[in-house]
Design a protein around this motif. Structure first.
Motif, PDB file in Angstrom:
ATOM      1  N   TRP A 163      10.845  29.340 -51.474  1.00 40.51           N
ATOM      2  CA  TRP A 163      12.162  28.603 -49.669  1.00 40.51           C
ATOM      3  C   TRP A 163      12.499  27.726 -50.242  1.00 40.51           C
ATOM      4  O   TRP A 163      12.127  27.190 -50.918  1.00 40.51           O
ATOM      5  CB  TRP A 163      10.619  28.731 -48.883  1.00 40.51           C
ATOM      6  N   SER A 196      -4.347  35.610 -46.372  1.00 36.33           N
ATOM      7  CA  SER A 196      -2.996  34.591 -45.747  1.00 36.33           C
ATOM      8  C   SER A 196      -2.081  33.727 -46.646  1.00 36.33           C
ATOM      9  O   SER A 196      -2.478  33.405 -47.248  1.00 36.33           O
ATOM     10  CB  SER A 196      -3.252  33.824 -44.764  1.00 36.33           C
ATOM     11  N   GLY A 197      -0.955  34.158 -46.452  1.00 35.58           N
ATOM     12  CA  GLY A 197      -0.257  33.219 -47.203  1.00 35.58           C
ATOM     13  C   GLY A 197      -0.074  33.546 -49.133  1.00 35.58           C
ATOM     14  O   GLY A 197       0.291  32.992 -49.849  1.00 35.58           O
ATOM     15  N   GLY A 254       2.138  36.357 -49.542  1.00 37.37           N
ATOM     16  CA  GLY A 254       3.272  37.008 -49.475  1.00 37.37           C
ATOM     17  C   GLY A 254       3.149  37.837 -48.668  1.00 37.37           C
ATOM     18  O   GLY A 254       4.410  39.001 -49.777  1.00 37.37           O
ATOM     19  N   LYS A 255       2.337  38.631 -49.469  1.00 36.30           N
ATOM     20  CA  LYS A 255       2.390  40.320 -48.258  1.00 36.30           C
ATOM     21  C   LYS A 255       4.041  40.400 -47.434  1.00 36.30           C
ATOM     22  O   LYS A 255       4.709  41.417 -47.930  1.00 36.30           O
ATOM     23  CB  LYS A 255       1.360  40.387 -47.831  1.00 36.30           C
ATOM     24  N   SER A 256       4.089  39.341 -46.794  1.00 29.89           N
ATOM     25  CA  SER A 256       5.438  39.670 -45.128  1.00 29.89           C
ATOM     26  C   SER A 256       6.516  39.596 -46.149  1.00 29.89           C
ATOM     27  O   SER A 256       7.131  40.689 -46.126  1.00 29.89           O
ATOM     28  CB  SER A 256       4.942  38.607 -44.249  1.00 29.89           C
ATOM     29  N   THR A 257       5.369  38.160 -47.160  1.00 25.69           N
ATOM     30  CA  THR A 257       7.349  37.927 -47.452  1.00 25.69           C
ATOM     31  C   THR A 257       8.072  38.887 -48.686  1.00 25.69           C
ATOM     32  O   THR A 257       9.451  39.658 -48.102  1.00 25.69           O
ATOM     33  CB  THR A 257       7.400  36.652 -48.372  1.00 25.69           C
ATOM     34  N   GLU A 294       1.013  44.505 -41.232  1.00 25.57           N
ATOM     35  CA  GLU A 294      -0.092  44.317 -40.933  1.00 25.57           C
ATOM     36  C   GLU A 294      -0.074  44.463 -39.574  1.00 25.57           C
ATOM     37  O   GLU A 294      -0.048  44.600 -37.970  1.00 25.57           O
ATOM     38  CB  GLU A 294      -0.490  42.900 -40.596  1.00 25.57           C
ATOM     39  N   HIS A 299      -5.475  43.543 -43.450  1.00 28.38           N
ATOM     40  CA  HIS A 299      -6.486  42.146 -43.911  1.00 28.38           C
ATOM     41  C   HIS A 299      -7.969  42.841 -44.015  1.00 28.38           C
ATOM     42  O   HIS A 299      -8.531  42.185 -43.993  1.00 28.38           O
ATOM     43  CB  HIS A 299      -6.508  41.542 -42.810  1.00 28.38           C
TER      44      HIS A 299
HETATM   45  N1  LIG Z   1      10.907  31.429 -43.378  1.00 27.46           N
HETATM   46  C1  LIG Z   1       9.963  30.509 -43.975  1.00 27.46           C
HETATM   47  N2  LIG Z   1      10.430  29.638 -44.520  1.00 27.46           N
HETATM   48  C2  LIG Z   1       9.133  29.048 -45.169  1.00 27.46           C
HETATM   49  N3  LIG Z   1       8.393  29.462 -45.865  1.00 27.46           N
HETATM   50  C3  LIG Z   1       7.753  30.043 -44.806  1.00 27.46           C
HETATM   51  C4  LIG Z   1       8.632  30.904 -44.500  1.00 27.46           C
HETATM   52  N4  LIG Z   1       8.585  32.525 -44.519  1.00 27.46           N
HETATM   53  C5  LIG Z   1       7.053  31.884 -45.290  1.00 27.46           C
HETATM   54  N5  LIG Z   1       6.650  30.897 -45.492  1.00 27.46           N
HETATM   55  C6  LIG Z   1       5.796  30.460 -46.530  1.00 27.46           C
HETATM   56  O1  LIG Z   1       6.066  31.433 -47.958  1.00 27.46           O
HETATM   57  C7  LIG Z   1       4.465  32.221 -48.402  1.00 27.46           C
HETATM   58  C8  LIG Z   1       3.626  33.244 -48.205  1.00 27.46           C
HETATM   59  O2  LIG Z   1       4.125  34.165 -46.879  1.00 27.46           O
HETATM   60  P1  LIG Z   1       3.997  35.312 -46.201  1.00 27.46           P
HETATM   61  O3  LIG Z   1       4.138  35.224 -44.755  1.00 27.46           O
HETATM   62  O4  LIG Z   1       4.833  35.905 -46.987  1.00 27.46           O
HETATM   63  O5  LIG Z   1       2.518  35.618 -46.059  1.00 27.46           O
HETATM   64  P2  LIG Z   1       1.350  36.246 -45.587  1.00 27.46           P
HETATM   65  O6  LIG Z   1       0.962  36.695 -46.922  1.00 27.46           O
HETATM   66  O7  LIG Z   1       2.355  37.648 -45.385  1.00 27.46           O
HETATM   67  O8  LIG Z   1       0.104  35.628 -44.921  1.00 27.46           O
HETATM   68  P3  LIG Z   1      -0.308  36.238 -43.951  1.00 27.46           P
HETATM   69  O9  LIG Z   1      -2.020  37.321 -44.095  1.00 27.46           O
HETATM   70  O10 LIG Z   1      -0.905  34.848 -42.649  1.00 27.46           O
HETATM   71  O11 LIG Z   1       0.216  36.991 -42.479  1.00 27.46           O
HETATM   72  C9  LIG Z   1       4.204  31.421 -47.895  1.00 27.46           C
HETATM   73  O12 LIG Z   1       3.346  30.031 -47.696  1.00 27.46           O
HETATM   74  C10 LIG Z   1       4.188  30.543 -46.409  1.00 27.46           C
HETATM   75  O13 LIG Z   1       4.447  29.720 -45.651  1.00 27.46           O
END
Ligand SMILES: Nc1ncnc2c1ncn2[C@@H]1O[C@H](COP(=O)(O)OP(=O)(O)OP(=O)(O)O)[C@@H](O)[C@H]1O
Ligand SMILES: [Mg+2]
Lengths: 341, 268
Positions: free
Chosen positions: B11, B37-38, B40-43, B169, B202
């Protein structure tokens, strides 16, 4: 079960802190500064004189004071405004195609004796000559004229609103940061909106009267242009602030911008759009009564004419009409808003 | 089939959300992604349909490489189900489901709301499939309960018969019973179409129950990849608590809680 009380204060915590105080010494300083500025501008805007004059007027009304410029001015205008003019009188002799057997609604012909004094050149004496004049009296003739003018005013407001809505839709699209094509179109649209909003209707109407001549065209365009700026801004901001989640869902499947806007944004913003548009209609009706002052059609043009001829009784009728229309409009838009939102 | 080759995502603020991810998910597989959480799953999910641009690496779907040019057509083949359902709440249920067809409906028809009888029939069929009574058809989506809204979300996702379904999720805010129902719906509807599912969760029990395969992520890296049977309780512990034990001694956290936090919490 044994419940131990929680020790207060807990070990290791201190009470050497306070919430932020809402005012401090420096705020008093600011207050004094603001007061000084207010005194200065108050003198420049003649607020001191206003207080004196108003005081005199109140004193005059309760009988403490026999001289008040304000009361004198107001009562002079008030006297000439009362009673409001409702009817019209026209000399029959001047009406070329009057059908005596078929007079207009409520109209009557009355005969008046007209007394004229003039100097006899031979005797050098004032002489009276009496002449019978026939008058066509319409008891509600002026009310009708005002009604027609008011209708024109409302029509100008409606067309102005329509014009502004049509103009503001593309403006809003380009002025919404997340839907504009690029930074250039965004800046251009925002600039246009600021320009339109910065031009008061009355000034725009003044120029448009020069371009299009006296009459409603200038009025419609002046109202429409200004309101397009207002609507463009608010429509665009609603698009920007709309819930992003449905938009993201549609973007994810590749729905395209227009379709995303229509299915992901419009349902969210339409109630607000209706409220804004109603407000603009309301405002345009009120403004349409004013822009006639500069010749842009409607009741204002009539008002200006009568005012310039010192016919304050006619002015009174017009003011009453404006009040009634604004009152009805308030009722109408409140009801419509309640129904639609 | 989805193939991630050396995917990384950094990012602008410097967070490394994905660090060299290499996975291949065969066609028709229900792949669950787990991780704190965090992680990177959503990413990861969002890179598949290009909602998030990768910094590095290559993604291909059914052999087609994802590029800005191919993204538009690829997106039609990739459906998405969201944690917050992402329905247009002031629009009817039917309109929300039909919105799933927007990529293939002309703009004019979409604006006028003229959907072919075949499309409308499909919407009804899918709503019935996800267990929503037809009496809800013209109700506002916002009036439905969360579980019902997600049913609408699932119906919308399957309108274009996707080859890939991304579910981020999908049951995070639903009760355990409804969660099972929704996941079964996604799994079964995907199976009927032989679609690949990439689903982040989760809940470990649900992951074990529904996943053909479980991928565990931490700090943008894949730290586990295997079958539900291989995902033992020790693995779960390692996935969720592993790094914390490494980074911070557990005692310190406890002290913090007992001495400083607790009285404040109670006092507040
Ligand atoms: N738009 C963004 N800008 C900057 N950083 C981001 C952005 N979206 C996500 N991140 C960062 O990328 C990392 C991965 O985030 P992500 O949302 O993929 O986590 P996740 O596994 O889906 O978490 P959760 O279970 O809480 O949904 C985190 O550190 C988050 O802060
Ligand atoms: Mg997430």
């Amino acid at each position: 079960m044994d419940i131990k009380p929680i020790p207060v204060p807990a070990q290791g915590t201190t009470l050497g802190w306070q919430l932020d105080q809402p005012y401090r010494a420096k705020h008093l300083l600011w207050l004094l500064l603001v007061l000084a500025v207010l005194l200065f501008t108050g003198h420049r805007t003649e607020m001191d004189k206003m207080v004196v004059l108003t005081g005199q007027a109140v004193g005059n009304l309760v009988g403490l004071n026999d001289e008040s410029q304000v009361v004198r001015g107001l009562s002079r205008v008030g006297q000439s405004m009362w009673p409001p003019a409702f009817g019209t009188e026209e000399e029959v002799a001047r009406l070329t195609n009057l059908d005596r057997n078929n007079l207009p609604f409520l109209a009557t012909i009355e005969t008046h004796e007209k007394v004229e004094q003039h100097l006899n050149i031979d005797t050098l004496q004032m002489e009276e000559s009496r002449e019978k004049v026939e008058l066509l009296v319409k008891p509600l003739g002026y009310v009708w004229t005002v009604f027609i003018k008011m209708l024109e005013t409302i029509e100008i407001a409606i067309w102005g609103t329509l014009f502004s809505v049509v103009l503001s839709i593309p403006l809003a699209w380009y002025a919404a940061r997340n839907y504009s094509y690029n930074k250039f179109t965004y800046t251009l649209a925002r600039g246009t909106i600021s320009l339109l909003r910065s031009m008061p209707e009355l000034i725009v109407a003044l120029f448009l009267v020069l371009a299009y001549g006296f009459g409603p065209i200038a009025g419609v365009l002046a109202l429409g242009l200004h309101a397009a700026g207002f609507l463009g801004k608010f429509y665009a901001e609603d698009i920007e602030n709309a819930d992003k989640k449905p938009q993201e869902a549609l973007e994810a499947i590749g729905a395209g911008k227009v379709k995303t806007l229509w299915y992901g944004v419009m349902p969210q913003v339409v109630p607000q759009y209706i409220a804004y548009t109603l407000y603009i209609l309301d405002r345009n009706v009120r403004m349409a009564t004013v822009i006639g002052l500069v010749g842009a059609g409607g009741i204002g043009q009539e008002l200006k004419g009568r005012f310039d001829m010192f016919q304050y009784d006619h002015v009174a009728t017009i003011l009453i009409a404006i009040f009634i229309v604004v009152f009805l409009l308030d009722q109408f838009s409140a009801r419509l808003r309640a129904k639609l939102i | 089939m989805i193939e991630f080759q050396q995917i990384s995502k950094k990012w602008p603020d410097g967070t490394l959300a994905l660090a060299d991810v290499n996975v291949r998910i065969p066609k028709g597989q229900f792949c669950v992604i787990l991780g704190p959480s965090g992680a990177g799953k959503s990413t990861l999910l969002r890179t598949v349909n290009g909602l998030t641009q990768t910094t590095n690496g290559q993604i291909s779907i059914e052999g087609v490489t994802l590029t800005p040019a191919s993204a538009k057509t690829l997106r039609r083949r990739v459906a998405m189900i969201h944690q917050h359902f992402n329905l247009t709440l002031r629009m009817s249920v039917a309109a929300n489901v039909l919105a799933g067809l927007l990529p293939v409906v002309s703009t004019g028809r979409a604006i006028l709301g003229w959907f072919e009888p075949a499309h409308r029939a499909k919407a009804c069929a899918l709503l019935a499939r996800v267990g929503l009574d037809s009496k809800h058809l013209l109700r506002r989506a916002g009036e439905l309960s969360g579980g019902q809204q997600q049913r609408v979300g699932v119906a919308r996702a399957f309108m274009l018969d996707p080859e890939v379904v991304l579910a981020d999720e999908p049951v995070a805010s639903l009760d355990p019973k409804i969660s099972r129902e929704i996941l079964s719906l996604i799994r079964d509807a995907a199976r009927e179409r032989n679609a690949t599912v990439l689903c982040s969760l989760h809940q470990v029990d649900l992951a074990r129950e529904f996943g053909d395969r479980i991928v565990g992520m931490r700090d943008g890296k894949i730290v586990f990849d295997g079958t539900p049977e291989e995902f033992t309780d020790e693995r779960v512990e390692a996935l969720y608590h592993g790094a914390q034990w490494e980074d911070q001694p557990a005692v310190e956290t406890e002290d913090l809680y007992n001495d400083a936090l607790q009285p404040q919490l109670v006092a507040a």
